[in-house]
Structure formats: C-alpha cells, structure tokens
Design a protein around this motif. Structure first.
Motif, PDB file in Angstrom:
ATOM      1  N   GLU A 196      88.734  47.697  13.146  1.00  0.00           N
ATOM      2  CA  GLU A 196      89.125  48.789  14.046  1.00  0.00           C
ATOM      3  C   GLU A 196      88.122  49.936  13.952  1.00  0.00           C
ATOM      4  O   GLU A 196      87.711  50.507  14.973  1.00  0.00           O
ATOM      5  CB  GLU A 196      90.519  49.275  13.661  1.00  0.00           C
ATOM      6  CG  GLU A 196      91.057  50.381  14.559  1.00  0.00           C
ATOM      7  CD  GLU A 196      92.399  50.889  14.078  1.00  0.00           C
ATOM      8  OE1 GLU A 196      92.782  52.010  14.472  1.00  0.00           O
ATOM      9  OE2 GLU A 196      93.074  50.159  13.299  1.00  0.00           O
ATOM     10  N   ARG A 197      87.708  50.252  12.732  1.00  0.00           N
ATOM     11  CA  ARG A 197      86.716  51.312  12.530  1.00  0.00           C
ATOM     12  C   ARG A 197      85.385  50.950  13.173  1.00  0.00           C
ATOM     13  O   ARG A 197      84.694  51.803  13.733  1.00  0.00           O
ATOM     14  CB  ARG A 197      86.528  51.579  11.039  1.00  0.00           C
ATOM     15  CG  ARG A 197      87.728  52.209  10.359  1.00  0.00           C
ATOM     16  CD  ARG A 197      87.461  52.478   8.878  1.00  0.00           C
ATOM     17  NE  ARG A 197      86.397  53.470   8.717  1.00  0.00           N
ATOM     18  CZ  ARG A 197      85.235  53.221   8.100  1.00  0.00           C
ATOM     19  NH1 ARG A 197      84.966  52.005   7.612  1.00  0.00           N
ATOM     20  NH2 ARG A 197      84.329  54.176   7.975  1.00  0.00           N
ATOM     21  N   MET A 198      85.018  49.692  13.083  1.00  0.00           N
ATOM     22  CA  MET A 198      83.755  49.245  13.677  1.00  0.00           C
ATOM     23  C   MET A 198      83.788  49.389  15.196  1.00  0.00           C
ATOM     24  O   MET A 198      82.826  49.878  15.811  1.00  0.00           O
ATOM     25  CB  MET A 198      83.493  47.781  13.302  1.00  0.00           C
ATOM     26  CG  MET A 198      83.216  47.544  11.848  1.00  0.00           C
ATOM     27  SD  MET A 198      82.989  45.777  11.498  1.00  0.00           S
ATOM     28  CE  MET A 198      82.798  45.805   9.711  1.00  0.00           C
ATOM     29  N   VAL A 199      84.902  48.936  15.795  1.00  0.00           N
ATOM     30  CA  VAL A 199      85.037  49.056  17.249  1.00  0.00           C
ATOM     31  C   VAL A 199      84.994  50.520  17.662  1.00  0.00           C
ATOM     32  O   VAL A 199      84.343  50.887  18.646  1.00  0.00           O
ATOM     33  CB  VAL A 199      86.353  48.403  17.712  1.00  0.00           C
ATOM     34  CG1 VAL A 199      86.609  48.717  19.187  1.00  0.00           C
ATOM     35  CG2 VAL A 199      86.300  46.898  17.501  1.00  0.00           C
ATOM     36  N   GLU A 200      85.665  51.362  16.900  1.00  0.00           N
ATOM     37  CA  GLU A 200      85.675  52.801  17.185  1.00  0.00           C
ATOM     38  C   GLU A 200      84.268  53.367  17.155  1.00  0.00           C
ATOM     39  O   GLU A 200      83.865  54.138  18.034  1.00  0.00           O
ATOM     40  CB  GLU A 200      86.555  53.511  16.166  1.00  0.00           C
ATOM     41  CG  GLU A 200      86.645  55.021  16.377  1.00  0.00           C
ATOM     42  CD  GLU A 200      87.512  55.681  15.322  1.00  0.00           C
ATOM     43  OE1 GLU A 200      88.045  56.782  15.595  1.00  0.00           O
ATOM     44  OE2 GLU A 200      87.656  55.123  14.214  1.00  0.00           O
ATOM     45  N   ALA A 201      83.484  52.991  16.152  1.00  0.00           N
ATOM     46  CA  ALA A 201      82.114  53.488  16.015  1.00  0.00           C
ATOM     47  C   ALA A 201      81.239  53.038  17.181  1.00  0.00           C
ATOM     48  O   ALA A 201      80.445  53.824  17.723  1.00  0.00           O
ATOM     49  CB  ALA A 201      81.521  53.005  14.696  1.00  0.00           C
ATOM     50  N   ILE A 202      81.398  51.783  17.581  1.00  0.00           N
ATOM     51  CA  ILE A 202      80.580  51.261  18.680  1.00  0.00           C
ATOM     52  C   ILE A 202      80.919  51.962  19.989  1.00  0.00           C
ATOM     53  O   ILE A 202      80.029  52.388  20.735  1.00  0.00           O
ATOM     54  CB  ILE A 202      80.770  49.736  18.817  1.00  0.00           C
ATOM     55  CG1 ILE A 202      80.240  49.022  17.580  1.00  0.00           C
ATOM     56  CG2 ILE A 202      80.055  49.223  20.073  1.00  0.00           C
ATOM     57  CD1 ILE A 202      80.562  47.537  17.548  1.00  0.00           C
ATOM     58  N   LEU A 203      82.213  52.091  20.283  1.00  0.00           N
ATOM     59  CA  LEU A 203      82.626  52.740  21.537  1.00  0.00           C
ATOM     60  C   LEU A 203      82.215  54.199  21.564  1.00  0.00           C
ATOM     61  O   LEU A 203      81.789  54.723  22.599  1.00  0.00           O
ATOM     62  CB  LEU A 203      84.143  52.619  21.716  1.00  0.00           C
ATOM     63  CG  LEU A 203      84.706  51.216  21.919  1.00  0.00           C
ATOM     64  CD1 LEU A 203      86.211  51.280  22.153  1.00  0.00           C
ATOM     65  CD2 LEU A 203      84.017  50.506  23.075  1.00  0.00           C
ATOM     66  N   PHE A 204      82.335  54.858  20.431  1.00  0.00           N
ATOM     67  CA  PHE A 204      81.989  56.283  20.367  1.00  0.00           C
ATOM     68  C   PHE A 204      80.501  56.511  20.638  1.00  0.00           C
ATOM     69  O   PHE A 204      80.122  57.482  21.288  1.00  0.00           O
ATOM     70  CB  PHE A 204      82.358  56.834  18.996  1.00  0.00           C
ATOM     71  CG  PHE A 204      82.052  58.299  18.830  1.00  0.00           C
ATOM     72  CD1 PHE A 204      82.897  59.275  19.340  1.00  0.00           C
ATOM     73  CD2 PHE A 204      80.895  58.708  18.173  1.00  0.00           C
ATOM     74  CE1 PHE A 204      82.612  60.625  19.186  1.00  0.00           C
ATOM     75  CE2 PHE A 204      80.596  60.056  18.029  1.00  0.00           C
ATOM     76  CZ  PHE A 204      81.458  61.014  18.536  1.00  0.00           C
ATOM     77  N   ALA A 205      79.669  55.600  20.144  1.00  0.00           N
ATOM     78  CA  ALA A 205      78.217  55.776  20.275  1.00  0.00           C
ATOM     79  C   ALA A 205      77.645  55.208  21.565  1.00  0.00           C
ATOM     80  O   ALA A 205      76.490  55.471  21.904  1.00  0.00           O
ATOM     81  CB  ALA A 205      77.516  55.126  19.081  1.00  0.00           C
ATOM     82  N   SER A 206      78.446  54.441  22.311  1.00  0.00           N
ATOM     83  CA  SER A 206      77.940  53.780  23.519  1.00  0.00           C
ATOM     84  C   SER A 206      78.057  54.682  24.743  1.00  0.00           C
ATOM     85  O   SER A 206      79.118  55.248  25.012  1.00  0.00           O
ATOM     86  CB  SER A 206      78.698  52.475  23.771  1.00  0.00           C
ATOM     87  OG  SER A 206      78.521  51.586  22.698  1.00  0.00           O
ATOM     88  N   ALA A 207      76.961  54.800  25.471  1.00  0.00           N
ATOM     89  CA  ALA A 207      76.966  55.607  26.697  1.00  0.00           C
ATOM     90  C   ALA A 207      77.682  54.884  27.824  1.00  0.00           C
ATOM     91  O   ALA A 207      78.248  55.511  28.722  1.00  0.00           O
ATOM     92  CB  ALA A 207      75.535  55.934  27.109  1.00  0.00           C
ATOM     93  N   GLU A 208      77.690  53.538  27.776  1.00  0.00           N
ATOM     94  CA  GLU A 208      78.320  52.730  28.811  1.00  0.00           C
ATOM     95  C   GLU A 208      79.494  51.946  28.218  1.00  0.00           C
ATOM     96  O   GLU A 208      79.533  51.684  27.011  1.00  0.00           O
ATOM     97  CB  GLU A 208      77.303  51.759  29.412  1.00  0.00           C
ATOM     98  CG  GLU A 208      76.083  52.424  30.032  1.00  0.00           C
ATOM     99  CD  GLU A 208      76.418  53.258  31.252  1.00  0.00           C
ATOM    100  OE1 GLU A 208      77.441  52.936  31.917  1.00  0.00           O
ATOM    101  OE2 GLU A 208      75.682  54.210  31.547  1.00  0.00           O
ATOM    102  N   PRO A 209      80.467  51.587  29.065  1.00  0.00           N
ATOM    103  CA  PRO A 209      81.581  50.757  28.589  1.00  0.00           C
ATOM    104  C   PRO A 209      81.068  49.455  27.969  1.00  0.00           C
ATOM    105  O   PRO A 209      80.030  48.921  28.371  1.00  0.00           O
ATOM    106  CB  PRO A 209      82.389  50.503  29.859  1.00  0.00           C
ATOM    107  CG  PRO A 209      82.077  51.675  30.742  1.00  0.00           C
ATOM    108  CD  PRO A 209      80.641  51.973  30.476  1.00  0.00           C
ATOM    109  N   VAL A 210      81.808  48.930  26.980  1.00  0.00           N
ATOM    110  CA  VAL A 210      81.383  47.745  26.236  1.00  0.00           C
ATOM    111  C   VAL A 210      82.434  46.649  26.359  1.00  0.00           C
ATOM    112  O   VAL A 210      83.636  46.905  26.257  1.00  0.00           O
ATOM    113  CB  VAL A 210      81.178  48.098  24.746  1.00  0.00           C
ATOM    114  CG1 VAL A 210      80.644  46.887  23.990  1.00  0.00           C
ATOM    115  CG2 VAL A 210      80.233  49.285  24.589  1.00  0.00           C
ATOM    116  N   THR A 211      82.003  45.415  26.590  1.00  0.00           N
ATOM    117  CA  THR A 211      82.931  44.284  26.697  1.00  0.00           C
ATOM    118  C   THR A 211      83.313  43.802  25.301  1.00  0.00           C
ATOM    119  O   THR A 211      82.651  44.120  24.303  1.00  0.00           O
ATOM    120  CB  THR A 211      82.287  43.122  27.470  1.00  0.00           C
ATOM    121  OG1 THR A 211      81.176  42.611  26.710  1.00  0.00           O
ATOM    122  CG2 THR A 211      81.808  43.572  28.837  1.00  0.00           C
TER     123      THR A 211
END
Length: 218
Positions: free
Chosen positions: A22-37
C-alpha cells in the motif's frame, strides 16, 4: 534436495506485506504526473505484489481526506477532493489602461450626464467609436440612461455606482475639478475644447452641481 531448492526459490520472491505494498502504491501515485495503471504499478513493485488489492486499502484510507485516490479510466491517480476544488482557484486582477478617447468620453459622461452619443461627439469635436463606448460599458463604468425626448429618441449615457466606488466617490457632487484631474494624470494640460466644464472648478460651480444632483435615471 530438489524440494529444498524449490522452497528456497519461492522465498526469494515472497511478496511484501500488504501494508508495505500500500505504501509503495501511494509513493508511486504521489510522484506520478500522469495516472498509472495497475499493470504499470505492479511492473515497478517487487515480484508477487498485488497492486489492485493494495489500491483497495489505499483508497479506503484516503476516503474523506483532502486528497483522494481516484480511478481515471483504467488508471489511478491522487487528486484533490472534488468539494475542495475551489481552494485551487486563483483569481488575478487584470490592469486595463483606458485610451485617451475612452478617458475623454468617460469624463464628458460624468460631467454632462445624461448625455447622448451625438452630444458627446459635439463636445469632443470628433466621432465616438463603438469600441470606446463598449469598453466603458463592459467595465460597468457607464450604463444606458433614459431615452431623450427629442426626435429619434436617442439613448443617453450615465456613469454607474461602480464608477463612483472605483474612485471613492459618494455621489456626483464629489467629482474632482480640473486641477485634480490633471494632477492625477487623467487630463493633459490643455484638454480638447468643450470636453470638460468651463474654467471654474466643478465643485465650486453650484449651478453645475445642481444639474448633477441626481446621478441615476429611474
């Protein structure tokens, strides 16, 4: 022996706890400028992770917060809560400089209202373009007054409450005189003949003030 090797190989790819995922997904979404699949999430995460399950927990944790985990098509992103969108709005003040023609037209309307377009042109000595009047109307510094009881029933113009508010005036009697207008840079030292009242200051001319006692038409 072979069974021990298989168990050792499986342990090397053991997925992290769901809380860590969950923490990993949070980190990726937070740092991504575009939506992520989900597929892109799992491609970045350790082998064996279940990004879809991690998203369920993460979305629930952000429910009701200022930032939500939002699904956009087949992708996911962190977005400001919809009800807080107004906080992201930014208002800017656009400074618009009036042309000399607009200033002269506005001055004539202020001191001679209610006044028709023909009367403005007669005072200025030149025609008044539609753009000049439209600009003053758009700024809500002038408005249409009553039609004049003359042939053709021409419309008249008067200044608005917004005009008075902008210049800190309570009513038409507070309109500045020629010296004040020149010192403020609103008039040149030699304004066009007839564009303003006579040599005397407006605030000292009782007859002129009487004619301006009622600023707005009913």
């Amino acid at each position: 022996m072979s069974q021990d090797l298989e168990q050792k190989e499986e342990s090397l790819f053991e997925a992290p706890p769901i809380a860590e995922q969950e923490r990993m997904v949070e980190a990726i979404l937070f740092a991504s400028a575009e939506p992520v699949t989900v597929r892109e999430l799992e491609a970045r995460m350790p082998h064996g992770c279940d990004a879809a399950e991690a998203l369920v927990y993460l979305r629930k944790r952000y429910d009701g917060r200022g930032v939500n985990v939002t699904k956009i098509g087949d992708s996911w992103a962190m977005r400001t809560a919809a009800d807080l969108g107004f906080l992201m709005q930014k208002e800017t003040v656009e400074t618009r400089k009036l042309s000399r023609a607009a200033i002269e037209t506005l001055a004539i309307i202020a001191y001679h209202q209610p006044v028709t377009r023909a009367e403005i042109e007669e005072i200025r000595g030149v025609s008044v373009s539609r753009g000049t009047v439209d600009q003053l109307l758009e700024m809500e510094w002038i408005r249409f007054g009553r039609r004049k009881m003359t042939p053709g029933r021409p419309v008249t113009f008067v200044v608005t409450q917004n005009f008075l508010d902008h210049f800190g005036l309570e009513n038409a009697r507070d309109l500045p005189g020629l010296k004040e207008l020149r010192s403020a840079g609103l008039l040149e030292n030699r304004p066009p003949p007839g564009s303003m009242p006579g040599p005397g200051e407006v605030d000292e001319d009782e007859e002129t003030n009487e004619g301006q006692s009622e600023l707005f038409e009913d």
